[in-house]
Enzyme design. Structure first.
Site, PDB file in Angstrom:
ATOM      1  N   HIS A  91       0.853  -1.191   0.000  1.00  0.00           N
ATOM      2  CA  HIS A  91       0.000   0.000   0.000  1.00  0.00           C
ATOM      3  C   HIS A  91       0.887   1.239   0.000  1.00  0.00           C
ATOM      4  CE1 HIS A  91       0.567  -0.492   4.478  1.00  0.00           C
ATOM      5  NE2 HIS A  91       0.843   0.786   4.325  1.00  0.00           N
TER       6      HIS A  91
HETATM    7  P1  TYD Z   1      -1.884  -2.707   7.507  1.00  0.00           P
HETATM    8  O1  TYD Z   1      -1.411  -1.288   7.594  1.00  0.00           O
HETATM    9  O2  TYD Z   1      -2.652  -3.126   6.296  1.00  0.00           O
HETATM   10  O3  TYD Z   1      -0.660  -3.702   7.704  1.00  0.00           O
HETATM   11  P2  TYD Z   1       0.759  -3.688   6.939  1.00  0.00           P
HETATM   12  O4  TYD Z   1       1.719  -3.126   7.922  1.00  0.00           O
HETATM   13  O5  TYD Z   1       1.090  -5.063   6.561  1.00  0.00           O
HETATM   14  O6  TYD Z   1       0.597  -2.831   5.735  1.00  0.00           O
HETATM   15  O7  TYD Z   1      -2.750  -2.999   8.813  1.00  0.00           O
HETATM   16  C1  TYD Z   1      -3.328  -4.263   9.072  1.00  0.00           C
HETATM   17  C2  TYD Z   1      -4.655  -4.046   9.795  1.00  0.00           C
HETATM   18  O8  TYD Z   1      -4.438  -3.384  11.039  1.00  0.00           O
HETATM   19  C3  TYD Z   1      -5.643  -3.188   9.005  1.00  0.00           C
HETATM   20  O9  TYD Z   1      -6.934  -3.746   9.196  1.00  0.00           O
HETATM   21  C4  TYD Z   1      -5.573  -1.843   9.683  1.00  0.00           C
HETATM   22  C5  TYD Z   1      -5.192  -2.169  11.111  1.00  0.00           C
HETATM   23  N1  TYD Z   1      -4.355  -1.128  11.747  1.00  0.00           N
HETATM   24  C6  TYD Z   1      -4.878  -0.369  12.781  1.00  0.00           C
HETATM   25  O10 TYD Z   1      -6.038  -0.517  13.205  1.00  0.00           O
HETATM   26  N2  TYD Z   1      -4.077   0.580  13.362  1.00  0.00           N
HETATM   27  C7  TYD Z   1      -2.792   0.805  12.965  1.00  0.00           C
HETATM   28  O11 TYD Z   1      -2.079   1.679  13.515  1.00  0.00           O
HETATM   29  C8  TYD Z   1      -2.269   0.006  11.860  1.00  0.00           C
HETATM   30  C9  TYD Z   1      -0.882   0.198  11.358  1.00  0.00           C
HETATM   31  C10 TYD Z   1      -3.096  -0.947  11.298  1.00  0.00           C
END
Ligand code: TYD
Length: 137
Positions: A52
């Site tokens: 992303h």
């Molecule tokens: P995501 O940012 O997609 O993970 P990655 O680090 O692999 O890109 O986050 C995974 C899930 O966690 C998504 O449903 C959003 C949630 N999330 C929160 O609720 N708070 C946060 O601070 C973060 C980073 C993610």
């Protein structure tokens, strides 16, 4: 280009016979005030995370334990950063696509973020990101 703003930040190490210490101070040795901290652990081997971009969020990612790679893409150019030392982090400016992969077993990544969690700041589709960079580069 945007990707040139990404950089490795070496926080240094304070070592003595009791062990090593590394410190981070918002707006001092990193370029933003920290509003949120999260950490990723128990990542199964061969799993990728990220995939992303953020419209406005700036982040620092630190391999607190183990190692992993972060691949950044600005719509034109890709740069791969292997993160292998707990005192060397990666500053990720806003507006870059990231893939995080090659996690070693037991690795822990600590992420410092310039703002609170906001799903509307995410671009989760690569095709939308390409459109975004077309509009913003
Ligand atoms: P995501 O940012 O997609 O993970 P990655 O680090 O692999 O890109 O986050 C995974 C899930 O966690 C998504 O449903 C959003 C949630 N999330 C929160 O609720 N708070 C946060 O601070 C973060 C980073 C993610």
């Amino acid at each position: 280009m945007r990707i040139e703003l990404a950089k490795i930040i070496d926080f240094g190490v304070i070592s003595d016979p009791r062990g090593d210490l590394t410190f981070i101070e918002g707006n001092r040795n990193i370029p933003f005030e920290i509003k949120r901290v999260y950490y990723i652990y128990n990542v199964p081997v061969l799993t990728n995370r990220g995939s992303h971009a953020h419209k406005n969020l700036e982040q620092i990612i630190i391999p607190i334990a183990g190692s992993f790679n972060v691949k950044l893409f600005d719509g034109h150019k890709t740069v791969d950063f292997p993160l292998t030392k707990p005192w060397k982090s990666l500053y990720i400016p806003n507006g870059l696509w990231r893939e995080i992969y090659n996690f070693s077993e037991g690795s822990i990544s600590l992420v410092l973020a310039s703002d609170y969690y906001d799903e509307s700041d995410y671009i989760r589709e690569l095709s939308n990101f390409k459109r975004f960079t077309g509009d913003n580069l």
